[in-house]
Motif scaffolding. Sequence first.
Motif, PDB file in Angstrom:
ATOM      1  N   UNK A  68       0.911  -1.148  -0.136  1.00 40.75           N
ATOM      2  CA  UNK A  68       0.125  -0.200   0.110  1.00 40.75           C
ATOM      3  C   UNK A  68       0.883   1.151   0.041  1.00 40.75           C
ATOM      4  N   UNK A  69       0.159   2.306  -0.415  1.00 35.37           N
ATOM      5  CA  UNK A  69       1.060   3.725  -0.362  1.00 35.37           C
ATOM      6  C   UNK A  69       1.586   3.885   1.032  1.00 35.37           C
ATOM      7  N   UNK A 189       5.704  10.843  14.778  1.00 34.90           N
ATOM      8  CA  UNK A 189       6.679   9.755  15.017  1.00 34.90           C
ATOM      9  C   UNK A 189       5.907   8.385  15.129  1.00 34.90           C
ATOM     10  N   UNK A 190       6.655   7.451  14.674  1.00 32.13           N
ATOM     11  CA  UNK A 190       5.995   6.152  14.809  1.00 32.13           C
ATOM     12  C   UNK A 190       7.041   5.069  15.205  1.00 32.13           C
ATOM     13  N   UNK A 191       6.976   4.426  16.305  1.00 36.19           N
ATOM     14  CA  UNK A 191       7.859   3.402  16.611  1.00 36.19           C
ATOM     15  C   UNK A 191       7.515   2.088  15.970  1.00 36.19           C
ATOM     16  N   UNK A 192       8.486   1.519  15.226  1.00 37.51           N
ATOM     17  CA  UNK A 192       8.406   0.255  14.571  1.00 37.51           C
ATOM     18  C   UNK A 192       9.671  -0.970  15.139  1.00 37.51           C
ATOM     19  N   UNK A 193       8.962  -2.301  15.385  1.00 38.67           N
ATOM     20  CA  UNK A 193       9.803  -3.182  15.804  1.00 38.67           C
ATOM     21  C   UNK A 193       9.927  -4.233  14.920  1.00 38.67           C
ATOM     22  N   UNK A 194      10.744  -4.257  14.057  1.00 38.30           N
ATOM     23  CA  UNK A 194      11.052  -5.455  13.133  1.00 38.30           C
ATOM     24  C   UNK A 194      10.005  -4.940  11.869  1.00 38.30           C
ATOM     25  N   UNK A 195       9.798  -3.631  11.754  1.00 40.26           N
ATOM     26  CA  UNK A 195       8.894  -3.263  10.805  1.00 40.26           C
ATOM     27  C   UNK A 195       7.393  -3.201  10.981  1.00 40.26           C
ATOM     28  N   UNK A 196       7.193  -3.772  12.139  1.00 36.42           N
ATOM     29  CA  UNK A 196       5.662  -3.450  12.771  1.00 36.42           C
ATOM     30  C   UNK A 196       5.331  -2.511  13.774  1.00 36.42           C
ATOM     31  N   UNK A 197       4.202  -2.177  14.025  1.00 34.53           N
ATOM     32  CA  UNK A 197       3.982  -1.166  15.086  1.00 34.53           C
ATOM     33  C   UNK A 197       4.024  -1.907  16.289  1.00 34.53           C
ATOM     34  N   UNK A 247      -4.157   6.979  13.929  1.00 33.61           N
ATOM     35  CA  UNK A 247      -2.555   6.997  13.595  1.00 33.61           C
ATOM     36  C   UNK A 247      -1.770   7.376  14.618  1.00 33.61           C
ATOM     37  N   UNK A 248      -0.704   6.868  15.032  1.00 33.79           N
ATOM     38  CA  UNK A 248       0.427   7.144  15.842  1.00 33.79           C
ATOM     39  C   UNK A 248      -0.312   8.038  17.069  1.00 33.79           C
ATOM     40  N   UNK A 249      -0.014   9.360  17.463  1.00 29.48           N
ATOM     41  CA  UNK A 249      -0.649  10.087  18.765  1.00 29.48           C
ATOM     42  C   UNK A 249      -1.978   9.667  18.932  1.00 29.48           C
ATOM     43  N   UNK A 250      -2.862   9.441  17.812  1.00 31.78           N
ATOM     44  CA  UNK A 250      -4.048   9.342  17.865  1.00 31.78           C
ATOM     45  C   UNK A 250      -4.825   7.992  17.819  1.00 31.78           C
ATOM     46  N   UNK A 251      -3.902   7.061  18.030  1.00 33.00           N
ATOM     47  CA  UNK A 251      -4.310   5.638  17.992  1.00 33.00           C
ATOM     48  C   UNK A 251      -5.262   5.428  19.115  1.00 33.00           C
ATOM     49  N   UNK A 325      -5.753  -4.339   7.978  1.00 28.36           N
ATOM     50  CA  UNK A 325      -4.616  -3.417   8.377  1.00 28.36           C
ATOM     51  C   UNK A 325      -3.438  -4.218   7.984  1.00 28.36           C
ATOM     52  N   UNK A 326      -2.542  -3.670   7.252  1.00 23.65           N
ATOM     53  CA  UNK A 326      -1.134  -4.278   6.647  1.00 23.65           C
ATOM     54  C   UNK A 326      -0.228  -4.051   7.751  1.00 23.65           C
ATOM     55  N   UNK A 327       1.004  -4.955   7.506  1.00 20.62           N
ATOM     56  CA  UNK A 327       1.996  -4.617   8.529  1.00 20.62           C
ATOM     57  C   UNK A 327       2.576  -3.228   8.404  1.00 20.62           C
ATOM     58  N   UNK A 328       2.917  -2.665   9.434  1.00 19.07           N
ATOM     59  CA  UNK A 328       3.754  -1.278   9.706  1.00 19.07           C
ATOM     60  C   UNK A 328       2.489  -0.205   9.672  1.00 19.07           C
ATOM     61  N   UNK A 329       1.188  -0.459   9.048  1.00 21.22           N
ATOM     62  CA  UNK A 329       0.301   0.443   8.866  1.00 21.22           C
ATOM     63  C   UNK A 329      -0.610   0.720  10.350  1.00 21.22           C
ATOM     64  N   UNK A 330      -1.140   1.790  10.234  1.00 18.11           N
ATOM     65  CA  UNK A 330      -2.237   2.328  11.086  1.00 18.11           C
ATOM     66  C   UNK A 330      -3.547   2.545  10.338  1.00 18.11           C
ATOM     67  N   UNK A 331      -4.506   2.939  10.825  1.00 19.04           N
ATOM     68  CA  UNK A 331      -5.745   3.298  10.155  1.00 19.04           C
ATOM     69  C   UNK A 331      -6.323   4.596  10.715  1.00 19.04           C
ATOM     70  N   UNK A 332      -6.494   5.411   9.753  1.00 24.62           N
ATOM     71  CA  UNK A 332      -7.032   6.731  10.102  1.00 24.62           C
ATOM     72  C   UNK A 332      -8.542   6.600   9.884  1.00 24.62           C
TER      73      UNK A 332
END
Length: 387
Positions: A68-69, A189-197, A247-251, A325-332
């Motif tokens: 995805x984009x 900012x987004x923290x990722x561990x192994x490419x995943x949130x 997403x991010x601070x608003x998850x 939801x795909x790996x590394x993504x969040x959802x607005x």
Amino acid sequence: MFLNSPKTSLGRIVLLAIAGLLAMPADYSRAQPVPDLSEGPGVSADQIADIFSKVGDQIYQDCIFELSQEQIEVQTALVQAYIDQGASGVIARRLAVKQIQPPKLSDRCEQVRRTPQPQVQPEPAPAAKWDTKLSVPKEPKDAKLPAVKPLPAPKALPSSVVLAGRKGLPQWDCAPGVDYVTIKLNGYDRKLTGGEICNPYEDVVRQVPASLRSFRLGYTIKTGRLFVISNDSDANGMTIAWGLSGRDVCRNNPDPDCFAARAIGPLPPGEYSFAGDSGSRVTWGPKTKRNVAGIYLRKLWNRERFSPAHTAAILARGNIAIHVRLKGEMSEACIGLEPSGWAYVASLIKSNRATSLNVYIDEPYPQVAENPPVVVASSFSLTSLFK
């Protein structure tokens, strides 16, 4: 080949389409009837394309073949984050590509990917019309200067400014001892561990009793729980799946500024409906490159928590849906479910068993609700950046 022998090519296409359908579950084939594919010498390229639009596209749209984009942006940001941590460019790129990939294809999707599509030649463009006469528009007799438009009202501050300095809720942060890198995406900012949130949900799915033929879906913003709303006391409140929103601070953050923030805030509380036409309840989203279930806000709840500016911004938001939801993504502004959860919930929506959606800020059924099943552990180690 396809245009020179239409009958032969159509037979081949039909066989390919039927082969795809045979690989599908029996209930899917019943829900999606096969169109009449009568062969004949007068079959046109338009009819061939129509066959694929009715049969092949139904199969194709269940498959995700590319990033995805948002995943592309995450992958690019990961490369830079790994380089900032001291990795070489080669290792950083190799690791980011390995971590962010399209989901594993099912056998049915692999078959679709390997099936060649028919090459239908486009209609020739009409010949250009030549005209040697030069048409010069005449100036009107009473030419008037255009009226001066008033200056537009100042635009509202972007979400990144309104939410500057905010931090996400602690329950979604990386657990102590988990290695991660921080990327910057769209100003956040987004923290990722192994490419995943950090702390994604486990892909938990609970089957709704078959005896319950019709019910509403419920979703709790604070926890991400998706559940049943029904007059059946045994099923009312039971968990179906878990999905994040925002997403991010608003998850899954019920802050009014988050609800009002386009492109980052969670979906607002209230009553939602699905598309009226059952065939359009789950459709292909070209921007998200996956199937989505569009949902439409009919009534906004908890208005007493919002200022007039918040309310106006919330009602102006769009593109609200349920999707995978795909790996590394969040959802607005959506509910992003894990793959198995999405597949099951999509089937409930398509079959009209799930009739609508209610979204709550706080958990309405605390007596039956479980704690969110988050994945805390991670096998990612920063030492992998130097191997």
